[in-house]
Design a protein around this motif. Structure first.
Motif, PDB file in Angstrom:
ATOM      1  N   LEU B 152       0.805  -1.218  -0.081  1.00 39.98           N
ATOM      2  CA  LEU B 152      -0.084   0.022   0.180  1.00 39.98           C
ATOM      3  C   LEU B 152       1.069   1.337   0.016  1.00 39.98           C
ATOM      4  O   LEU B 152       0.421   2.287  -0.530  1.00 39.98           O
ATOM      5  CB  LEU B 152      -0.940   0.112   1.067  1.00 39.98           C
ATOM      6  N   ASP B 153       2.067   1.152   0.632  1.00 37.79           N
ATOM      7  CA  ASP B 153       2.623   2.542   0.813  1.00 37.79           C
ATOM      8  C   ASP B 153       4.193   2.011   1.233  1.00 37.79           C
ATOM      9  O   ASP B 153       4.198   0.561   1.346  1.00 37.79           O
ATOM     10  CB  ASP B 153       2.051   3.232   2.176  1.00 37.79           C
ATOM     11  N   GLY B 154       4.798   2.948   1.125  1.00 33.66           N
ATOM     12  CA  GLY B 154       6.454   2.652   1.827  1.00 33.66           C
ATOM     13  C   GLY B 154       7.123   3.840   2.005  1.00 33.66           C
ATOM     14  O   GLY B 154       6.850   4.766   1.398  1.00 33.66           O
ATOM     15  N   GLY B 155       8.226   3.692   2.654  1.00 30.19           N
ATOM     16  CA  GLY B 155       9.051   4.987   2.865  1.00 30.19           C
ATOM     17  C   GLY B 155      10.295   4.607   3.556  1.00 30.19           C
ATOM     18  O   GLY B 155      10.639   3.466   3.800  1.00 30.19           O
ATOM     19  N   THR B 156      10.841   5.919   4.017  1.00 32.31           N
ATOM     20  CA  THR B 156      11.612   5.640   5.056  1.00 32.31           C
ATOM     21  C   THR B 156      11.390   6.492   6.064  1.00 32.31           C
ATOM     22  O   THR B 156      10.880   7.572   6.145  1.00 32.31           O
ATOM     23  CB  THR B 156      13.076   6.442   4.209  1.00 32.31           C
ATOM     24  N   THR B 157      11.532   5.850   7.319  1.00 30.54           N
ATOM     25  CA  THR B 157      11.370   6.727   8.548  1.00 30.54           C
ATOM     26  C   THR B 157      12.322   7.930   8.621  1.00 30.54           C
ATOM     27  O   THR B 157      13.471   7.778   7.998  1.00 30.54           O
ATOM     28  CB  THR B 157      11.607   5.890   9.917  1.00 30.54           C
ATOM     29  N   ALA B 158      12.186   8.901   9.700  1.00 30.05           N
ATOM     30  CA  ALA B 158      12.939   9.969   9.613  1.00 30.05           C
ATOM     31  C   ALA B 158      14.522   9.685   9.739  1.00 30.05           C
ATOM     32  O   ALA B 158      15.419  10.393   9.309  1.00 30.05           O
ATOM     33  CB  ALA B 158      12.692  10.906  10.715  1.00 30.05           C
ATOM     34  N   ASP B 159      14.813   8.607  10.306  1.00 27.81           N
ATOM     35  CA  ASP B 159      16.174   8.358  10.424  1.00 27.81           C
ATOM     36  C   ASP B 159      16.655   7.343   9.536  1.00 27.81           C
ATOM     37  O   ASP B 159      17.603   6.369   9.699  1.00 27.81           O
ATOM     38  CB  ASP B 159      16.358   7.827  12.120  1.00 27.81           C
ATOM     39  N   GLY B 160      16.008   7.130   8.389  1.00 28.35           N
ATOM     40  CA  GLY B 160      16.414   6.238   7.516  1.00 28.35           C
ATOM     41  C   GLY B 160      16.246   4.945   7.312  1.00 28.35           C
ATOM     42  O   GLY B 160      16.951   4.189   6.526  1.00 28.35           O
ATOM     43  N   LEU B 161      15.271   4.462   7.944  1.00 31.49           N
ATOM     44  CA  LEU B 161      14.909   2.773   8.437  1.00 31.49           C
ATOM     45  C   LEU B 161      13.925   2.903   7.081  1.00 31.49           C
ATOM     46  O   LEU B 161      12.845   3.488   7.359  1.00 31.49           O
ATOM     47  CB  LEU B 161      14.778   2.383   9.431  1.00 31.49           C
TER      48      LEU B 161
END
Lengths: 188, 933
Positions: B152-161
């Motif tokens: 559905l979605d994806g991304g990177t957390t603020a610290d890059g994970l």
């Protein structure tokens, strides 16, 4: 409601002096900047340096419909970004001061960012106070300081987005900086 | 706003005067300027001194912005824990944990949608794991199948994970489900067929799952199996195909792994077929084909690779408690009574399972479809037959063939190297290199040619998924790069640049890979620049450079308008140079005119209309000059048709400049040339086509001025010509024009108050297009499906304006059906954008019914943007609530598509607009629903 991007409309409303437009605008800009900043930070780790205007410009390009705005809106946008940076840093510095005072060995929440404001080699909270005083005397100069220092913009860039000459900006900057330093040193 | 006091302003003026002076003169100046005002003098001196000091100690020069950005980027960081938010999701609880990460149940914050959130554990984010994670994301993004848990979605957390958001499937793993639910054989086979369809679909996308087992298949509460965990899935790329050892032994599940996986050999789609065989064995018997008790590698290898499994039918009776035993018995009784069945159920199923479990992958079914087909045949009592290969299989073969070809080339080279003296060797190598380069160039030409013209006639366009196209592009890319490093021959380099351009187009089209697209265009650009550096008069190279940076700008210009403007200006300069070198070449003149127009356009987009004007003006002059040169010389039909087109360009140029009346006159001239041509040659398609397009343009501008009657006349003229032609042209390519003319005509009738004529004309438009799209030669072509969908969409909007609500809804539903068809095999296609637009519109229609009277209709002319209708209803009835709920669903659908799009590519400006609109509208209708109860 708007058919064009809400941000664009909010920016135009803000320019037209509608007070609540800014409140609605800030979280949107904040989210976008945070997102882009995280990306930049990753790239920075790989050896690129952070270009403030590039970052803000990217946010601007993503959020705002260029067809419906003019340079004044762009100046506002940069101004908003700078103001946001000021708030972020000042908030952080406040937290940091609270942590230092509390010193009860509590787990520090912002471990990664702890040294950030310390590294600036400046009492951010005092600067913020002085800047607020300057705002009361001269809104334009205070805004200039915000853009230059917190917004990371160069004299040329500020001249460009505000539509004034570089000579004027340079002179105002010299004055504002002198005034601030004087105010800060007088008070401490 | 604070009013500046006059003292403050004076202080400023004095300061401004002082900084202009040398330090030695400042004292006298200040004393003079502040005469009689001691306070002012002290203040001015102090600020001047402080300003000096500030400059010396770099006061306010530290990088506050970077510090702020860092805080910003790292805010809301820390390990994921329940209750925190990641992206737009609030984490509720942990539901799974693997070696590299954990899976959480999470909820979308704005509209309570449950999802599974997979995230790499902090500290586990090594390059290898992140790479694999990214691959899973890439794999999932390409897969859109009802039996595969969707990304559905994806991304990177603020610290890059990195994190993935997937469809949350509530239910039980396949084995538990089978144990809890007493299913009969047919039901089990039905379940298995669905799993097969999911695996087959993955294979069509060149993805091998590699870890099919019951715990990776969840049966949801509706009994639908969903495939999970593509964490060790493999893309069938040429480079990965060459690897012998993959990710190692520990990533296998020995009970389900094929012999080749156990041995660490090359894994293909047939490895999944083996695992499916194990699954089916277990589903039907309740036991696994091998009892693996040891975790010892040698022992596992011995069991899996060397021992033969027991026949499933001999296993069944052993376990009395197994629920299917009785049903098998029942089933047998049933089937025995049927005379159609010649084979026993037992023999068939045994054979099917054992074929899938063959040690030698070549002996197994070669596709999942074939496997599933045999099960169907068994169920219908038909004998097993071999089926033709799947596309994925054919493609694998294609890669194999090509790898062999290049291996031969290197072998030949080695032979020459070892067998010849140095001098001969050099000559031979030179020739060889040249031949080899030419051969490979021919190959590349063929391959990239395929990319653009479609892969193969046997395969419907919509089955060539973006992923497959991407893979083919990757292979081409490898060839081109290899060759580019080998040659300095300008002719070959130019061809290579062309190949890079095609490749870039390929990667851009459907957003296969933005980074690679950019890189390809940059490669073409760099070749062109080098050629120009070597020979400043190489006009072909200049032309190549124009196209290289032009293509880049076409696809990515919207990222950065300033860069886009620079690109435009450079192209303009190049066109000037080319034209200056060939002042008599009117093609260069035409190109220069068009380029000036584009420059004006981009400046206008940037809100710099004043700067745009001279370019626009120059374009107009050049078009005029071009007409002056070409018109007297134009004698043939084609040449004169082009004159008509050119007048059309000039007319656009004029209307853009705001000269509406002259523009209409020029459009009329263009149309009259076309009319004359058509009168002279009524059988010419070209003439008819020219009549259609010029009258379409003329009609549109007249419509814009509100002269619907004249506009209608113009559309009718175009229509007459194009209909006559379409009647005798077999593939009827002018039908596009016909349906466009009819659609616009329908809108005119509505504007003139004749609703009946409007509706009739609309139906004529649909019919005309429908007949065309139904032609055998046009079937399955994505762009035709797309156009059909668009026609229904526009018609629906018109019907909505006419307040024919039911008809409008029906048109939208049909539009949706066609859009869905176009994106069937290609979830990443641009059509998503159209679908988003459609869903927003469908939502608007439903919302309009619920929240406003239709007098306040949100629907506007074709050419205008929609608007959400402001609610003006005080009372909301139950019926309204139903409408609003529907609207909410449509808006949410739009939002879901946008989130999926966001997971695979950078959102365009238009997408961002739609995203904002969708979020806004979901909020609005939700408020309406909550407030109106």
């Amino acid at each position: 409601m708007t058919t064009n991007g809400a941000v664009t409309q909010l920016l135009i409303d803000h320019g037209a002096g509608k007070r609540d437009a800014l409140d609605a605008l800030l979280p949107l800009v904040y989210d976008e900047l945070r997102h882009i900043a995280a990306n930049y930070l990753n790239r920075e780790r790989e050896g690129h340096t952070l270009q403030p205007t590039a970052l803000v410009h990217e946010a601007y390009m993503r959020l705002v419909d260029q067809r419906n705005v003019d340079w004044r809106n762009r100046a506002q946008f940069y101004g908003i970004a700078a103001e946001m940076m000021r708030r972020i840093l000042v908030n952080h510095a406040e937290k940091r001061r609270a942590e230092k005072r509390g010193s009860g060995g509590k787990q520090v929440e912002l471990a990664d960012t702890i040294a950030v404001t310390d590294e600036l080699d400046l009492d951010l909270l005092a600067l913020d106070e002085a800047l607020t005083s300057l705002e009361e005397l001269d809104k334009d100069k205070a805004k200039l300081v915000e853009m230059k220092y917190f917004g990371g913009m160069t004299i040329d860039e500020i001249a460009e987005v505000t539509g004034r000459s570089t000579a004027t900006i340079e002179r105002d900057w010299a004055f504002a900086r002198g005034w601030l330093l004087k105010t800060l040193t007088e008070e401490t | 706003m604070t009013k500046k006091s006059s003292d403050w302003e004076k202080l400023n003026r004095i300061f401004a005067g002082a900084v202009e002076l040398a330090p030695t003169q400042q004292g006298a100046y200040l004393a003079d300027a502040c005469r009689g005002d001691e306070d002012m003098l002290r203040e001015a001196e102090a600020i001047l001194a402080a300003s000096d000091r500030a400059a010396k100690q770099d006061f306010l020069e530290s990088d506050a912005f970077a510090a702020g950005a860092k805080i910003l980027a790292l805010s809301s960081v820390d390990d994921v824990v329940v209750g925190r938010s990641i992206g737009n999701y609030k984490v509720i609880k942990e539901i799974g944990r693997g070696g590299m990460g954990a899976i959480y149940l999470a909820e979308r914050e704005d509209f309570q949608h449950r999802v599974a959130l997979k995230i790499i554990k902090r500290g586990m984010d090594t390059d290898e794991i992140v790479r694999r994670f990214e691959q899973e994301r890439e794999v999932l993004a390409a897969l859109n199948h009802p039996n595969i848990a969707r990304l559905l979605d994806g991304g990177t957390t603020a610290d890059g994970l990195p994190f993935l958001v997937m469809e949350y499937v509530e239910g039980s793993p396949l084995d538990d489900f089978c144990e809890q639910t007493a299913l009969n054989i047919d039901e089990r086979l039905g379940l298995f067929r669905k799993i097969c369809s999911a695996v087959a679909y993955a294979h069509q996308n060149l993805i091998v799952h590699r870890d099919l087992k019951p715990s990776n298949i969840i049966v949801d509460n509706d009994g639908e199996p969903k495939l999970l965990d593509f964490g060790i899935a493999k893309l069938l790329t040429p480079d990965s195909a060459g690897q012998t050892t993959e990710t190692g032994f520990r990533l296998l599940t020995p009970e389900y792994a094929s012999p080749e996986q156990i041995r660490g050999e090359r894994v293909t789609t047939t490895s999944d077929i083996y695992s499916l065989g194990v699954l089916l064995y277990e589903l039907l018997t309740g036991r696994k084909p091998y009892q693996i008790t040891s975790r010892n590698a040698v022992e596992i290898m011995r069991v899996v690779c060397e021992t033969a499994p027991e026949r499933p039918s001999s296993v069944v009776p052993v376990s009395r408690s197994w629920p299917i035993v009785e049903t098998t018995q029942r089933h047998r009784n049933l089937t025995r009574s049927s005379t159609r069945v010649t084979r026993t159920l037992k023999g068939d199923l045994d054979n099917i399972i054992l074929k899938a479990l063959q040690k030698d992958s070549g002996q197994r079914y070669f596709s999942v479809e074939q496997f599933a087909d045999d099960i169907d045949r068994h169920l219908n009592g038909l004998p097993v037959t071999a089926r033709r290969a799947t596309y994925g299989y054919q493609f694998t073969k294609f890669i194999e063939r090509n790898r062999t070809a290049s291996a031969f080339a290197s072998l030949a080279l080695i032979a020459i190297l070892s067998g010849s003296s140095i001098a001969v060797w050099q000559a031979v190598v030179a020739r060889q290199e040249r031949t080899r380069a030419e051969n490979r160039l021919a190959e590349i030409r063929k391959l990239t040619g395929n990319l653009v013209s479609g892969w193969d006639k046997d395969i419907p366009e919509n089955q060539i998924t973006s992923l497959v196209r991407g893979r083919i592009a990757d292979i081409s890319s490898g060839y081109i790069e290899g060759l580019a490093n080998e040659t300095s021959d300008p002719t070959i380099l130019k061809e290579l640049a062309e190949a890079y351009l095609k490749l870039g187009h390929e990667y851009s089209w459907g957003y296969v890979n933005e980074e690679k697209a950019k890189a390809s265009f940059k490669q073409a650009e760099s070749i062109a620049r080098n050629l120009i550096a070597a020979d400043a008069n190489d006009l072909d190279a200049k032309e190549l450079l124009i196209r290289s940076i032009g293509k880049y700008d076409e696809y990515f210009g919207w990222h950065d308008r300033d860069e886009s403007l620079r690109s435009h200006m450079e192209r303009l300069r190049l066109h000037e140079e080319i034209y200056a070198a060939n002042p008599n070449d009117d093609k260069s003149l035409a190109a220069l005119a068009n380029m000036n127009n584009s420059c004006a356009w981009v400046l206008k987009l940037m809100g710099r209309s004043d700067e745009a004007r001279p370019y626009s003006q120059r374009a107009g002059e050049l078009y005029q000059r071009l007409l002056d040169i070409r018109e007297p010389k134009a004698t043939t039909l084609d040449e004169r048709a082009k004159i008509s087109t050119l007048y059309g360009m000039l007319a656009i140029n004029q209307s853009d400049a705001g000269n509406l009346q002259p523009s209409i006159e020029i459009y009329r001239r263009a149309a009259s040339i076309a009319d004359t041509l058509y009168k002279e040659s009524p059988d010419s398609d070209t003439a008819a086509g020219q009549v259609a397009s010029s009258h379409l343009d003329l009609g549109l501008i007249l419509k814009r001025t509100g002269d619907f009657r004249a506009s209608t006349d113009s559309y009718r003229s175009g229509l007459t010509a194009v209909r006559k032609t379409n009647a005798h042209v077999v593939d009827g390519y002018l039908v596009v024009k016909e349906s466009e003319l009819l659609l616009d005509l329908a809108e005119n009738y509505y504007e003139m108050g004749d609703n009946k004529a409007a509706i009739d004309t609309l139906h004529e438009s649909w019919n005309a297009w429908g007949k065309y799209a139904d032609l055998e030669i046009n079937k399955g072509k994505t762009r035709n499906l797309d156009r059909t969908a668009y026609n229904y969409f526009l018609g629906g909007k018109l019907l909505a304006r006419m307040q024919k609500i039911d008809e409008a809804r029906a048109a939208f539903v049909r539009s949706e059906a066609f859009y869905l068809k176009t994106i069937d095999g290609e979830p990443q296609r641009l059509n998503n954008q159209s679908l988003v637009r459609l869903y927003l519109t469908m939502g608007d229609l439903a919302a309009g019914l619920g929240v406003c009277s239709m007098a306040n209709s949100p629907f506007d002319a074709f050419s205008n943007q929609r608007g959400y209708c402001p609610s003006d209803k005080k009372e909301i009835t139950i019926k309204d609530r139903v409408s609003i709920t529907k609207a909410k669903k449509y808006y949410e659908d739009a939002l879901t598509i946008l989130t999926q799009m966001k997971a695979v590519r950078t959102l365009e400006y238009k997408d961002m607009q739609n995203l904002t609109a969708a979020i806004e509208r979901v909020k609005q209708v939700s408020e309406k629903l909550n407030g109106g109860s």
